[in-house]
Design an enzyme around this catalytic site. Structure first.
Site, mmCIF file in Angstrom:
data_model
loop_
_atom_site.group_PDB
_atom_site.id
_atom_site.type_symbol
_atom_site.label_atom_id
_atom_site.label_comp_id
_atom_site.label_asym_id
_atom_site.label_seq_id
_atom_site.Cartn_x
_atom_site.Cartn_y
_atom_site.Cartn_z
ATOM 1 C CG ASN A 209 -0.097 -0.269 2.603
ATOM 2 O OD1 ASN A 209 0.575 0.777 2.447
ATOM 3 N ND2 ASN A 209 -0.643 -0.826 3.587
ATOM 4 C CG ASP A 279 -7.003 -5.225 6.124
ATOM 5 O OD1 ASP A 279 -6.681 -5.807 7.637
ATOM 6 O OD2 ASP A 279 -7.097 -4.088 5.581
ATOM 7 C CE LYS A 289 8.855 -12.448 -14.358
ATOM 8 N NZ LYS A 289 10.000 -11.782 -15.012
ATOM 9 C CG PHE A 323 -3.128 5.844 13.390
ATOM 10 C CD1 PHE A 323 -1.934 5.849 14.796
ATOM 11 C CD2 PHE A 323 -2.638 6.849 12.395
ATOM 12 C CE1 PHE A 323 -1.108 6.578 14.605
ATOM 13 C CE2 PHE A 323 -1.848 7.688 12.939
ATOM 14 C CZ PHE A 323 -0.989 7.954 13.906
ATOM 15 C CE LYS A 337 -10.529 0.225 10.921
ATOM 16 N NZ LYS A 337 -10.435 0.816 9.680
ATOM 17 C CE LYS A 341 -8.984 -3.099 14.162
ATOM 18 N NZ LYS A 341 -8.236 -3.335 12.994
HETATM 19 O O1 PMT Z 1 3.252 5.862 6.948
HETATM 20 P P1 PMT Z 1 2.737 7.415 6.317
HETATM 21 O O2 PMT Z 1 2.676 7.269 4.413
HETATM 22 O O3 PMT Z 1 3.252 8.648 6.773
HETATM 23 O O4 PMT Z 1 0.831 7.675 6.393
HETATM 24 C C1 PMT Z 1 0.039 7.404 7.611
HETATM 25 C C2 PMT Z 1 -0.720 6.612 7.267
HETATM 26 C C3 PMT Z 1 -2.011 7.334 6.456
HETATM 27 C C4 PMT Z 1 -0.749 4.759 7.037
HETATM 28 C C5 PMT Z 1 -1.152 6.077 8.925
HETATM 29 O O5 PMT Z 1 -1.683 7.639 9.446
HETATM 30 C C6 PMT Z 1 -2.629 5.010 9.504
HETATM 31 O O6 PMT Z 1 -3.945 5.659 9.089
HETATM 32 N N1 PMT Z 1 -2.425 3.779 9.770
HETATM 33 C C7 PMT Z 1 -3.157 2.882 9.698
HETATM 34 C C8 PMT Z 1 -3.740 3.268 8.308
HETATM 35 C C9 PMT Z 1 -4.356 1.515 8.686
HETATM 36 O O7 PMT Z 1 -3.848 0.835 8.058
HETATM 37 O O8 PMT Z 1 -5.622 1.689 8.768
HETATM 38 P P2 PMT Z 1 -6.548 0.541 9.505
HETATM 39 O O9 PMT Z 1 -8.319 1.416 9.246
HETATM 40 O O10 PMT Z 1 -6.884 -0.408 7.740
HETATM 41 O O11 PMT Z 1 -6.466 -0.246 10.180
HETATM 42 C C10 PMT Z 1 -7.029 0.347 11.797
HETATM 43 C C11 PMT Z 1 -5.251 0.345 12.993
HETATM 44 O O12 PMT Z 1 -5.085 -1.251 12.695
HETATM 45 C C12 PMT Z 1 -4.412 0.165 12.429
HETATM 46 O O13 PMT Z 1 -3.827 0.864 13.776
HETATM 47 C C13 PMT Z 1 -3.501 -0.600 11.944
HETATM 48 O O14 PMT Z 1 -1.853 -0.750 12.254
HETATM 49 C C14 PMT Z 1 -4.023 -2.532 12.582
HETATM 50 N N2 PMT Z 1 -4.642 -3.455 12.070
HETATM 51 C C15 PMT Z 1 -4.597 -3.244 10.574
HETATM 52 C C16 PMT Z 1 -4.785 -4.934 9.954
HETATM 53 C C17 PMT Z 1 -3.848 -5.652 10.223
HETATM 54 N N3 PMT Z 1 -4.098 -6.805 9.794
HETATM 55 N N4 PMT Z 1 -3.419 -5.405 11.184
HETATM 56 C C18 PMT Z 1 -3.382 -3.980 12.153
HETATM 57 O O15 PMT Z 1 -2.692 -4.030 13.214
#
Ligand code: PMT
Length: 402
Positions: A209, A279, A289, A323, A337, A341
């Site tokens: 991503n 995810d 490959k 986040f 969330k 979580k």
């Molecule tokens: O890295 P930059 O370019 O500075 O950009 C910053 C950012 C946009 C990445 C950052 O500000 C941000 O929003 N990070 C969280 C991105 C994310 O994956 O969000 P989510 O809504 O999909 O996930 C929610 C939370 O679960 C996040 O804290 C994520 O780390 C966590 N997660 C998600 C999926 C997974 N399999 N495991 C996780 O721990």
């Protein structure tokens, strides 16, 4: 804040020495004990007697002028000082410190001291922009020295630009603010994740991503600056850590990140998950490959582990911050969330908003905690946002979030 603080004021040779007199006077008036050390160049601009009268303390100019046979003056002062301020700091002294040169009283003392060192440069604008000076300042920042940037304006050399010693009031204010923050997270272990993960398809391809890691790295730097012991679990990013104390663990996949986060989770006091974790990952990873085939390609994907969910469900004393990267009704999804979580707080960003989200240097976020306090942090640099988030975390922890 400076009451009874032992301050070594290093004065080097530039016309701005006249402002250092005012600085010495203001520090003394604020109750600090100030000892001044001058380089030979500085004494050409102002007599040591001026500083002696302003601080009511002897002024040091010569390494070999040992007044007390029971002490070695430069080591004695180095051990005595709580804070060292170099103002004005010439390009010469900055370069000498960066190379460990100790050829006068001031440079020798600075090499020996364990005090916090603040450097307020003053020089011609072209000198300030010279790559050698920039490199040397960068090196010193990495070593933990603090800079008080010069102001812009008319310079004594006739140029107009950046290089004017910052005003004594601003120097004092900057140092006080820094010291207020410096100990905010002292004694705390902070675990942060940053950047994307890569989910491999074959030896040449992967799913990933747009995360650059900037938000997570800004949090790691801010936490280290606030005195925390920081472990940063970083996905594949181009960034470097600046603060030397940060322990960095590089990972590639969501599974690697899961393992690394769990390795450090139990000993952490604060956990912040700024990483954008995949995810889904390909169900089958090919060792060779994949060859092009006629027609469409379907890759079957499986869910990765939700790292944050697993940490939230198993937490003991950790304060956990997630986040949420959303594109529509961000607050609604973000708050959901937090509950799902088992988080203590969540930082919600709308990643399609101008100036927010992936890869840019700025962000726009809402900090929301489990007591349902909500604070909107408007457009600011990721460094500034990181500091604000950590202040809210500190506030919530002090208010006994459990
Ligand atoms: O890295 P930059 O370019 O500075 O950009 C910053 C950012 C946009 C990445 C950052 O500000 C941000 O929003 N990070 C969280 C991105 C994310 O994956 O969000 P989510 O809504 O999909 O996930 C929610 C939370 O679960 C996040 O804290 C994520 O780390 C966590 N997660 C998600 C999926 C997974 N399999 N495991 C996780 O721990």
């Amino acid at each position: 804040m400076l009451q009874n603080k032992k301050i070594l004021l290093g004065v080097t040779g530039g016309i701005a020495v006249y402002k250092a007199c005012d600085l010495a006077s203001k520090l003394t008036q604020q109750g600090a004990e100030v000892r001044v050390m001058m380089t030979p160049g500085a004494t050409k601009f102002v007599s040591p007697l001026t500083f002696q009268a302003l601080t009511r303390n002897p002024v040091y100019t010569d390494t070999f002028d040992e007044k007390d046979p029971n002490k070695i003056a430069h080591i004695d002062i180095a051990d005595w000082a709580d804070i060292a301020i170099i103002a004005p700091a010439t390009a010469n002294i900055i370069s000498k410190i960066a190379f460990g040169i100790a050829d006068d009283m001031l440079t020798t003392t600075l090499l020996a001291t364990r005090a916090d060192i603040y450097i307020a440069p003053a020089m011609n604008v072209h000198m300030y922009e010279h790559p050698a000076v920039i490199e040397n300042m960068k090196k010193l920042v990495e070593w933990g020295y603090h800079f008080i940037e010069p102001g812009a304006g008319y310079l004594a050399c006739g140029y107009v630009g950046k290089g004017r010693l910052e005003e004594p009031e601003t120097i004092i204010k900057t140092i006080c603010t820094h010291r207020q923050h410096a100990n905010l997270l002292e004694g705390k272990k902070v675990l942060i994740s940053a950047g994307p993960t890569r989910e491999v398809i074959d030896p040449v391809r992967y799913f990933s991503n747009r995360s650059s890691g900037k938000m997570g790295f800004a949090l790691a730097e801010a936490a280290a600056k606030f005195g925390a012991e920081v472990t940063l679990v970083a996905g594949p990013v181009e960034l470097k850590t600046v603060h030397q104390s940060i322990k960095r663990i590089d990972v590639v996949t969501a599974e690697d990140m899961y393992q690394a986060m769990w390795e450090y989770f139990n000993e952490a006091d604060i956990v912040i998950k700024a990483a954008a974790v995949a995810d889904y990952r390909p169900k089958v990873v090919y060792n060779e490959k994949m060859k092009k085939q006629p027609g469409d390609l379907v890759i079957e994907m499986e869910r990765t582990k939700d790292i944050l969910q697993s940490l939230g469900e198993n937490k003991s004393n950790q304060f956990i911050v997630g986040f949420a990267a959303e594109t529509n009704t961000p607050l609604e999804y973000g708050k959901e969330k937090l509950r799902k979580k088992h988080l203590d707080a969540i930082v919600i960003n709308n990643v399609v908003e101008e100036g927010a989200g992936f890869a840019v240097d700025t962000n726009i976020v809402t900090y929301f905690n489990k007591s349902e306090d909500e604070v909107a942090i408007p457009l600011a640099t990721k460094d500034e946002i990181a500091e604000k988030i950590l202040h809210f975390v500190d506030r919530d922890m002090k208010e006994g979030w459990k």
